[in-house]
Design a protein around this motif. Structure first.
Motif, PDB file in Angstrom:
ATOM      1  N   GLN A 174       0.848  -1.173   0.000  1.00 44.40           N
ATOM      2  CA  GLN A 174       0.000   0.000   0.000  1.00 44.40           C
ATOM      3  C   GLN A 174       0.893   1.235   0.000  1.00 44.40           C
ATOM      4  OE1 GLN A 174      -3.351  -1.027   0.080  1.00 44.40           O
ATOM      5  NE2 GLN A 174      -3.752   1.017  -0.734  1.00 44.40           N
ATOM      6  N   LEU A 175       1.007   1.883  -1.148  1.00 46.82           N
ATOM      7  CA  LEU A 175       1.847   3.080  -1.225  1.00 46.82           C
ATOM      8  C   LEU A 175       0.953   4.283  -1.441  1.00 46.82           C
ATOM      9  CD1 LEU A 175       4.711   1.761  -3.552  1.00 46.82           C
ATOM     10  CD2 LEU A 175       4.768   2.041  -1.067  1.00 46.82           C
ATOM     11  N   GLY A 176       0.708   5.001  -0.369  1.00 43.26           N
ATOM     12  CA  GLY A 176      -0.225   6.120  -0.488  1.00 43.26           C
ATOM     13  C   GLY A 176      -1.577   5.570  -0.872  1.00 43.26           C
ATOM     14  N   GLY A 177      -2.135   6.093  -1.973  1.00 46.56           N
ATOM     15  CA  GLY A 177      -3.439   5.609  -2.396  1.00 46.56           C
ATOM     16  C   GLY A 177      -3.342   4.450  -3.370  1.00 46.56           C
ATOM     17  N   VAL A 178      -2.130   4.097  -3.755  1.00 48.00           N
ATOM     18  CA  VAL A 178      -1.974   3.096  -4.810  1.00 48.00           C
ATOM     19  C   VAL A 178      -1.536   1.769  -4.211  1.00 48.00           C
ATOM     20  CG1 VAL A 178      -0.897   2.633  -7.044  1.00 48.00           C
ATOM     21  CG2 VAL A 178      -1.228   4.987  -6.270  1.00 48.00           C
ATOM     22  N   ALA A 179      -2.198   0.720  -4.676  1.00 45.36           N
ATOM     23  CA  ALA A 179      -1.803  -0.607  -4.217  1.00 45.36           C
ATOM     24  C   ALA A 179      -0.993  -1.281  -5.328  1.00 45.36           C
ATOM     25  CB  ALA A 179      -3.033  -1.432  -3.893  1.00 45.36           C
ATOM     26  N   ILE A 180       0.169  -1.785  -4.956  1.00 46.06           N
ATOM     27  CA  ILE A 180       1.032  -2.421  -5.954  1.00 46.06           C
ATOM     28  C   ILE A 180       1.178  -3.888  -5.600  1.00 46.06           C
ATOM     29  CG2 ILE A 180       3.324  -2.433  -7.010  1.00 46.06           C
ATOM     30  CD1 ILE A 180       2.702   0.250  -7.477  1.00 46.06           C
ATOM     31  N   GLN A 181       1.092  -4.739  -6.632  1.00 41.51           N
ATOM     32  CA  GLN A 181       1.174  -6.179  -6.421  1.00 41.51           C
ATOM     33  C   GLN A 181       2.449  -6.685  -7.087  1.00 41.51           C
ATOM     34  OE1 GLN A 181      -2.126  -8.284  -8.078  1.00 41.51           O
ATOM     35  NE2 GLN A 181      -1.866 -10.040  -6.726  1.00 41.51           N
ATOM     36  N   PRO A 182       3.517  -6.919  -6.324  1.00 42.20           N
ATOM     37  CA  PRO A 182       4.800  -7.323  -6.913  1.00 42.20           C
ATOM     38  C   PRO A 182       4.691  -8.578  -7.770  1.00 42.20           C
ATOM     39  CG  PRO A 182       5.068  -6.836  -4.589  1.00 42.20           C
ATOM     40  CD  PRO A 182       3.617  -6.803  -4.860  1.00 42.20           C
ATOM     41  N   ALA A 183       3.767  -9.484  -7.407  1.00 44.26           N
ATOM     42  CA  ALA A 183       3.644 -10.724  -8.160  1.00 44.26           C
ATOM     43  C   ALA A 183       3.340 -10.469  -9.633  1.00 44.26           C
ATOM     44  CB  ALA A 183       2.545 -11.601  -7.541  1.00 44.26           C
ATOM     45  N   GLU A 184       2.657  -9.341  -9.902  1.00 49.13           N
ATOM     46  CA  GLU A 184       2.362  -9.009 -11.294  1.00 49.13           C
ATOM     47  C   GLU A 184       3.651  -8.740 -12.074  1.00 49.13           C
ATOM     48  OE1 GLU A 184      -0.282  -9.030 -13.067  1.00 49.13           O
ATOM     49  OE2 GLU A 184      -1.776  -9.438 -11.522  1.00 49.13           O
ATOM     50  N   PHE A 185       4.616  -8.117 -11.399  1.00 50.03           N
ATOM     51  CA  PHE A 185       5.819  -7.665 -12.111  1.00 50.03           C
ATOM     52  C   PHE A 185       6.878  -8.754 -12.211  1.00 50.03           C
ATOM     53  CE2 PHE A 185       3.622  -3.980 -10.481  1.00 50.03           C
ATOM     54  CZ  PHE A 185       3.509  -3.221 -11.635  1.00 50.03           C
ATOM     55  N   VAL A 186       6.719  -9.766 -11.346  1.00 52.14           N
ATOM     56  CA  VAL A 186       7.714 -10.821 -11.365  1.00 52.14           C
ATOM     57  C   VAL A 186       7.610 -11.642 -12.646  1.00 52.14           C
ATOM     58  CG1 VAL A 186       6.644 -12.862 -10.330  1.00 52.14           C
ATOM     59  CG2 VAL A 186       8.928 -12.174  -9.631  1.00 52.14           C
ATOM     60  N   LYS A 187       6.453 -11.523 -13.310  1.00 52.39           N
ATOM     61  CA  LYS A 187       6.276 -12.286 -14.556  1.00 52.39           C
ATOM     62  C   LYS A 187       7.286 -11.841 -15.602  1.00 52.39           C
ATOM     63  CE  LYS A 187       1.389 -12.553 -13.607  1.00 52.39           C
ATOM     64  NZ  LYS A 187       0.174 -11.772 -13.815  1.00 52.39           N
ATOM     65  N   PHE A 188       7.379 -10.527 -15.819  1.00 48.19           N
ATOM     66  CA  PHE A 188       8.288 -10.093 -16.886  1.00 48.19           C
ATOM     67  C   PHE A 188       9.751 -10.188 -16.465  1.00 48.19           C
ATOM     68  CE2 PHE A 188      10.358  -5.972 -16.368  1.00 48.19           C
ATOM     69  CZ  PHE A 188       9.658  -5.350 -15.336  1.00 48.19           C
ATOM     70  N   THR A 189      10.032 -10.025 -15.163  1.00 43.25           N
ATOM     71  CA  THR A 189      11.440 -10.150 -14.757  1.00 43.25           C
ATOM     72  C   THR A 189      11.881 -11.604 -14.838  1.00 43.25           C
ATOM     73  OG1 THR A 189      10.855 -10.365 -12.406  1.00 43.25           O
ATOM     74  CG2 THR A 189      11.309  -8.153 -13.213  1.00 43.25           C
ATOM     75  N   THR A 190      10.966 -12.552 -14.534  1.00 39.59           N
ATOM     76  CA  THR A 190      11.310 -13.966 -14.682  1.00 39.59           C
ATOM     77  C   THR A 190      11.559 -14.276 -16.156  1.00 39.59           C
ATOM     78  OG1 THR A 190       9.904 -14.443 -12.797  1.00 39.59           O
ATOM     79  CG2 THR A 190      10.571 -16.317 -14.141  1.00 39.59           C
ATOM     80  N   ALA A 191      10.706 -13.706 -17.020  1.00 39.12           N
ATOM     81  CA  ALA A 191      10.899 -13.907 -18.457  1.00 39.12           C
ATOM     82  C   ALA A 191      12.253 -13.365 -18.885  1.00 39.12           C
ATOM     83  CB  ALA A 191       9.778 -13.229 -19.231  1.00 39.12           C
ATOM     84  N   LEU A 192      12.610 -12.196 -18.346  1.00 37.03           N
ATOM     85  CA  LEU A 192      13.919 -11.596 -18.688  1.00 37.03           C
ATOM     86  C   LEU A 192      15.051 -12.483 -18.208  1.00 37.03           C
ATOM     87  CD1 LEU A 192      13.422  -7.773 -17.890  1.00 37.03           C
ATOM     88  CD2 LEU A 192      13.842  -8.799 -20.137  1.00 37.03           C
ATOM     89  N   ALA A 193      14.952 -12.933 -16.941  1.00 38.40           N
ATOM     90  CA  ALA A 193      16.031 -13.740 -16.366  1.00 38.40           C
ATOM     91  C   ALA A 193      16.196 -15.043 -17.126  1.00 38.40           C
ATOM     92  CB  ALA A 193      15.740 -14.017 -14.886  1.00 38.40           C
ATOM     93  N   LEU A 194      15.052 -15.657 -17.464  1.00 42.01           N
ATOM     94  CA  LEU A 194      15.110 -16.921 -18.194  1.00 42.01           C
ATOM     95  C   LEU A 194      15.742 -16.712 -19.570  1.00 42.01           C
ATOM     96  CD1 LEU A 194      14.163 -19.847 -17.668  1.00 42.01           C
ATOM     97  CD2 LEU A 194      12.180 -19.332 -19.111  1.00 42.01           C
ATOM     98  N   ALA A 195      15.332 -15.608 -20.228  1.00 45.91           N
ATOM     99  CA  ALA A 195      15.879 -15.297 -21.550  1.00 45.91           C
ATOM    100  C   ALA A 195      17.376 -15.087 -21.444  1.00 45.91           C
ATOM    101  CB  ALA A 195      15.194 -14.055 -22.104  1.00 45.91           C
ATOM    102  N   LYS A 196      17.763 -14.382 -20.408  1.00 42.92           N
ATOM    103  CA  LYS A 196      19.184 -14.098 -20.203  1.00 42.92           C
ATOM    104  C   LYS A 196      19.962 -15.402 -20.010  1.00 42.92           C
ATOM    105  CE  LYS A 196      22.563 -11.197 -18.604  1.00 42.92           C
ATOM    106  NZ  LYS A 196      23.022  -9.927 -19.134  1.00 42.92           N
ATOM    107  N   TYR A 197      19.388 -16.289 -19.175  1.00 41.85           N
ATOM    108  CA  TYR A 197      20.120 -17.520 -18.894  1.00 41.85           C
ATOM    109  C   TYR A 197      20.191 -18.411 -20.129  1.00 41.85           C
ATOM    110  CZ  TYR A 197      21.632 -21.854 -16.773  1.00 41.85           C
ATOM    111  OH  TYR A 197      22.334 -22.988 -16.480  1.00 41.85           O
ATOM    112  N   LEU A 198      19.064 -18.533 -20.828  1.00 43.04           N
ATOM    113  CA  LEU A 198      19.046 -19.419 -21.991  1.00 43.04           C
ATOM    114  C   LEU A 198      19.903 -18.889 -23.134  1.00 43.04           C
ATOM    115  CD1 LEU A 198      16.976 -21.047 -20.508  1.00 43.04           C
ATOM    116  CD2 LEU A 198      15.492 -20.986 -22.514  1.00 43.04           C
ATOM    117  N   SER A 199      20.176 -17.574 -23.126  1.00 40.76           N
ATOM    118  CA  SER A 199      20.976 -17.036 -24.214  1.00 40.76           C
ATOM    119  C   SER A 199      22.461 -16.959 -23.837  1.00 40.76           C
ATOM    120  CB  SER A 199      20.455 -15.644 -24.601  1.00 40.76           C
ATOM    121  OG  SER A 199      20.518 -14.798 -23.467  1.00 40.76           O
TER     122      SER A 199
END
Lengths: 607, 475
Positions: free
Chosen positions: B107-132
């Motif tokens: 809960q940041l001020g009036g905005v609620a942020i859900q980190p789990a939403e953002f972990v999707k693209f960072t996992t995709a990035l990390a996986l891409a990085k590792y596989l490449s």
């Protein structure tokens, strides 16, 4: 470098496959299957039914017999209930806490979102208190319904009563839903469709919490409630009350008919009951009480009790014999008084005797001879009997008269087959069944049919189906007069005159005159005594008056009243006097008092 | 300047077009879902539709920003992003607020942020990085372990937040790995495991073991072609099982027959294992171990289901497989959702005329169940259009991924496609009763900033990578 490039097709295929599965599923859900549209409608539509007031019932003079009073049902929507002061609540409603809890549980089991009735018919006092404090009890609300009210408290058997519709009726007629009121007996039942009016329906949209969200299709599907139509009955409330007054503490019946129209002026089965007992919450217990009463107040003797008609029936034997020309005005039969065989005569009179005086004296020998002459006219006894019976059928006997009251009994004039079976074909004749001559034996006639016979004689040969309702009207509709069938009997009008002379003689020349003759009006009547193997004989009397242009025809049965002249005839004469003169002559007040005060309820002694 | 022009020219505008259409349709659907007469303007900021416009505007700004950032930036910082989101996931477990049983919100001020939403693209990035990585080989234990670590860390952390839906999303990376050379048999085994899982719940462990045993015997027959031997094995197994079950009931041990069956399985398998080992029948040994493994799996599923899952999770699974039908209880949501979609008919009830969603019969009608509004108000035409748009987007993404010259971009591209696919499949599937009700949003449609932004970031990083596909990105 990239050996797995072909796998893109597999992945693409998976994507396409899932999309295809969705397309198929969506097609089935949305296009093929239509149930979901109904489910959605059922979710969102709430039918709010508006109940019209039930029609009022008036007597022939415009006096109110039945009207409506408001009644208040307490409903609850379990979902909207929050914690409340149950003790205060129960105090206002005068109920036990367990009752409230049980009611709430039942409502919850039915639906948490839809209202259900928790207490029916609050007293106006509880309602007044509750209405002010209702805001403290969220989820509860009051719905107004109407109950019947009877200002005159008379004619319960005619008016009938209203109650909640039963399950089989709901299945049979889609108009009704659980909890609706319907006429169960009497005119309430017969004129149910006119009286009930038409329920209105208001379709509201509601959300998931059952909160109204406006009208469905801007109210285009809504219907307005149509008020019930009012009935103007043929009853004369004053006369009815007077008949009830005279029949106090007696068993029996009084039926008075206006001969020219077939309109029933008074209709009483005694002992009667106060119709307001069968209203509302108390109906169940009151009904039980009435049903268990040994005097059977609910039993409608006037149309459900078929008795032998006694000597009143002699009038018809005279009429049939005159019509069949087996006797004429000069025909005389001899009478040996108590020595007469096979039926003795209880009256002391000159012999031989002709038809007019035979009626006056109620001479048994004259009438079994008369009856025998009809049966003997034809080569075979069964043919003669059949002709005799056909004449009676034309007078409305052995059949339902077809009035509005649905549980009328037909009575019985045995068919030829009955005697053939009983005595053997060819083994009986007019004398074998001579009790037919004097109105005893297998003959069964209801008091209502007997009154109709009086009306038929008054009309000199025809009757209009006796009925209870003159017209039906409402604020929107002009009064609609109801028409009833005219039945012409097989007896020609000229044969009635001598019989009527005889009936006049009954009142003016026999012992009956002491209590039943009026000074100003000629009453024509005939007494009867119905043999009762279980106790004192029943007193019967039929009459009409005045002799010319008759206004009222009547039958009176007084069970255990011994002789026709003792109770039935004086009571009939008082009712006639009251109806035609509006008051009782001073010299007859003592008769009135004696009739009212006579208590015949205890003369029933089981043997 | 010339370079930037170049970027805009080489962006895949078709994908952006589909993205904009979906976002716009989503916004209109949210408006219809929570429409209320008192606030009839779609721009009313006190309502969800007003707020969604803010999230959309912000998403467009984010998208624009992501495009103008150098593509090497994503490659270079891939692990860093991943690390940051993993830290956020840990932090949210400690500092997060609990919403509907899940501790997944900041809960940041009036905005609620859900980190789990953002972990999707960072996992995709990390996986891409590792596989490449240079000289990366899929079929090495080290590779499996590393990939497992990259994927399991977020899964475990999200599970701990009690947000099963988001955790399950990570499983879709198996599809990405499959494209990159993961053995098809692993996917197959995964499928078999899933089937055994379903059988165990729908039928019973007893039935499942019987089916497994019969299947194993058939396999034995096809591999050995010796009917007598197969009959011997069957005989040993069934006589042992019969003896155990009969003996168990005779001595009133109280041990259920299914447990005796397990013992019979273990003992007869051991006997056969000794035989197979002596005869050097290693293939049969493999089949045997898979058979035993699956038998144990059956038992553990049964155990986990009955002893570890919470009642509401149990009933959701029961409801999905039709074991319990209780339309007013757990099945209420799905039932109302199906009524909403089903009542839409071919052409729908018309914009703002949906009663199911507007009058709150459908729960979460602006987030997880937004597809209902489409179905109810726009009918079969609307739903097929939306699904078709998603399918078009997914196929386009495969096409784009395949035209990448770098492994990094390709893996990331497949990651994007598969994540969107998984959300689509589960979200739409649950609204029409084909998938369990696990609360994950419909990409670009569902109300909410975190969800919209994370999908925007996911997609636009790939669009940026694609725009510079001509450049050599790494190694």
């Amino acid at each position: 470098m990239d050996n797995y490039s072909k796998r893109k097709y597999l992945i693409g295929a998976i994507f396409i496959l899932v999309a295809l599965v969705f397309f198929v599923r969506l097609f089935r859900l949305q296009v093929v299957n239509n149930d979901y549209k109904q489910y959605a409608t059922r979710n969102v539509l709430r039918r709010v039914v508006t109940y019209p007031a039930r029609g009022l019932i008036y007597d022939r003079n415009g006096d109110l017999l039945v009207y409506n009073k408001a009644s208040y049902d307490l409903l609850v929507t379990p979902r909207e209930v929050s914690a409340f002061d149950t003790t205060a609540f129960c105090e206002i409603l005068e109920i036990q806490k367990e009752e409230l809890i049980a009611g709430l549980d039942k409502a919850k089991n039915y639906s948490r979102y839809k209202p259900s009735v928790i207490i029916k018919q609050l007293s106006p006092e509880s309602y007044a208190v509750l209405q002010e404090k209702l805001f403290r009890f969220p989820g509860f609300f009051v719905q107004t319904r109407t109950l019947r009210e009877y200002p005159e408290k008379t004619a319960g058997h005619v008016l009938g009563y209203v109650g909640e519709v039963n399950r089989s009726k709901i299945q049979e007629d889609p108009y009704y839903t659980q909890g609706d009121y319907i006429g169960i007996t009497g005119l309430e039942k017969a004129y149910e469709e006119e009286l009930r009016g038409q329920k209105g329906v208001n379709f509201q949209l509601v959300d998931v919490h059952n909160r109204p969200k406006g009208n469905y299709r801007d109210g285009k599907s809504d219907t307005l409630a149509v008020l019930g139509k009012n009935l103007v009955t043929t009853l004369d409330a004053d006369l009815q009350a007077y008949a009830e007054y005279l029949m106090d503490n007696k068993k029996g019946s009084v039926v008075a008919i206006e001969p020219a129209t077939g309109e029933v002026l008074a209709f009483l089965s005694a002992p009667t009951y106060d119709p307001s007992l069968l209203v509302g919450r108390a109906r169940g217990t009151n009904y039980q009480k009435l049903a268990q009463d040994t005097l059977k107040p609910i039993f409608n003797r006037a149309i459900r009790a078929a008795y032998p008609p006694g000597s009143t029936f002699k009038l018809f034997n005279a009429l049939i014999a005159l019509q069949e020309n087996t006797i004429n005005l000069q025909t005389q039969f001899s009478c040996n008084g108590p020595l007469s065989r096979p039926i003795r005569c209880t009256h002391n009179h000159i012999s031989p005797i002709s038809v007019r005086n035979a009626i006056r004296e109620s001479c048994n020998p004259f009438f079994w001879n008369t009856f025998n002459s009809i049966v003997r006219k034809y080569p075979r006894a069964d043919e003669g009997y059949k002709v005799w019976r056909e004449h009676l059928i034309s007078c409305g006997l052995s059949q339902r008269l077809g009035t509005e009251l649905s549980n009328e009994l037909p009575g019985n004039i045995p068919e030829v087959g009955y005697y053939n079976h009983y005595y053997g074909e060819g083994h009986w004749n007019g004398l074998t069944i001579r009790s037919m001559a004097i109105g005893q034996g297998e003959l069964l006639i209801t008091p209502f049919q007997l009154a109709n016979m009086a009306a038929t004689i008054a009309n000199r040969g025809y009757y209009i189906t006796p009925h209870f309702v003159k017209s039906v009207w409402s604020i929107e509709n002009e009064p609609k007069e109801l028409n009833f069938e005219r039945h012409v009997t097989t007896i020609d009008p000229e044969h009635f005159e001598v019989v009527i002379e005889g009936m006049q003689a009954v009142i003016e020349e026999s012992n009956t005159r002491y209590y039943s003759k009026l000074d100003s009006i000629i009453i024509c009547g005939k007494t009867g005594t119905v043999q009762n193997p279980h106790g004192s004989d029943h007193s019967v009397f039929i009459a009409f008056a005045p002799k010319e242009n008759p206004q009222i025809a009547i039958s009176v049965y007084v069970e255990n009243g011994v002789w026709g002249a003792r109770y039935a005839a004086p009571i009939a004469s008082l009712i006639i006097e009251k109806y035609l003169n509006d008051s009782i002559a001073p010299r007859r007040i003592s008769i009135e008092t004696r009739m009212h005060e006579a208590n015949l309820l205890n003369s029933f002694q089981p043997k | 300047m010339a370079r930037r022009n170049n970027i805009w020219a080489s962006l895949d505008w078709m994908t952006i077009g589909i993205y904009l259409i979906l976002v716009l349709l989503g916004w209109i659907s949210i408006y219809a879902a929570v429409y209320n007469d008192e606030h009839s303007s779609i721009l009313d900021m006190s309502q969800r539709y007003g707020k969604q416009l803010i999230w959309i505007t912000a998403a467009l700004v984010i998208g624009f920003t992501l495009i103008i950032i150098d593509s090497k930036f994503y490659v270079f910082f891939a692990y860093a992003f991943y690390g940051i989101t993993i830290l956020l996931l840990i932090a949210v477990l400690i500092f997060g607020t609990k919403v509907k049983g899940a501790t997944s919100w900041f809960q940041l001020g009036g905005v609620a942020i859900q980190p789990a939403e953002f972990v999707k693209f960072t996992t995709a990035l990390a996986l891409a990085k590792y596989l490449s990585t240079y000289n990366f080989k899929m079929h090495k234990l080290k590779s499996y372990l590393t990939i497992g670590l990259i994927l399991l860390m977020p899964v475990v952390l999200i599970f701990l937040q009690n947000d099963t839906g988001s955790a399950l999303v990570i499983s879709v990376f198996l599809l990405v790995l499959f494209r990159e050379g993961l053995s098809g048999s692993i996917l197959f085994i995964g499928l078999v495991i899933a089937l055994v899982f379903i059988f165990t719940l729908v039928l019973s462990p007893l039935h499942t073991i019987i089916i497994l045993s019969i299947a194993a015997l058939f396999l034995h027959y096809f591999m050995r072609q010796k009917p007598i031997e197969t009959l011997k094995v069957a005989g040993i197994f069934s006589s042992l099982a019969a003896a155990f079950i009969f003996g168990g009931s005779l001595f009133k041990t109280g041990i259920p027959s299914v447990q005796w069956l397990l013992y019979a399985t273990i003992i007869s398998s051991l006997i056969f294992a000794v035989f197979a080992f002596r005869q050097h029948l290693y293939n049969l040994l493999l089949v045997l171990s898979i058979y035993i493994g699956l038998t144990f799996f059956t038992f553990s599923v049964d155990y986990v289901f009955n002893n570890i899952l919470e009642p509401h999770q149990q009933s959701r699974i029961n409801e999905l497989f039709g074991i319990e039908s209780d339309p007013l209880g757990v099945g209420y949501n799905v039932n109302q959702s199906k009524i909403a979609i089903g009542s839409g008919g071919l052409t729908g009830k018309g914009f703002l005329n949906g009663t199911q969603t507007k009058f709150d019969f459908v729960p979460e009608q602006s987030t997880d169940f937004i597809f209902c509004t489409v179905g109810e108000e726009w009918g079969f035409i609307g739903t097929t259009l939306v699904v078709a748009l998603f399918l078009l987007l997914l196929l386009r993404l495969i096409y784009l991924a395949e035209r990448q010259r770098s492994t990094f971009s390709r893996v990331y591209g497949y990651g994007v496609a598969c994540i969107i696919f998984f959300h689509l499949a589960i979200n739409v599937g649950m609204t029409i009763g084909l998938a369990p009700v696990i609360g994950i949003p419909l990409p670009f449609f569902s109300y909410g900033g975190s969800s919209l932004w994370s999908f925007t970031i996911l997609l636009f990083i790939f669009l940026r990578l694609d725009a510079s596909r001509a450049e050599k990105l790494s190694h």
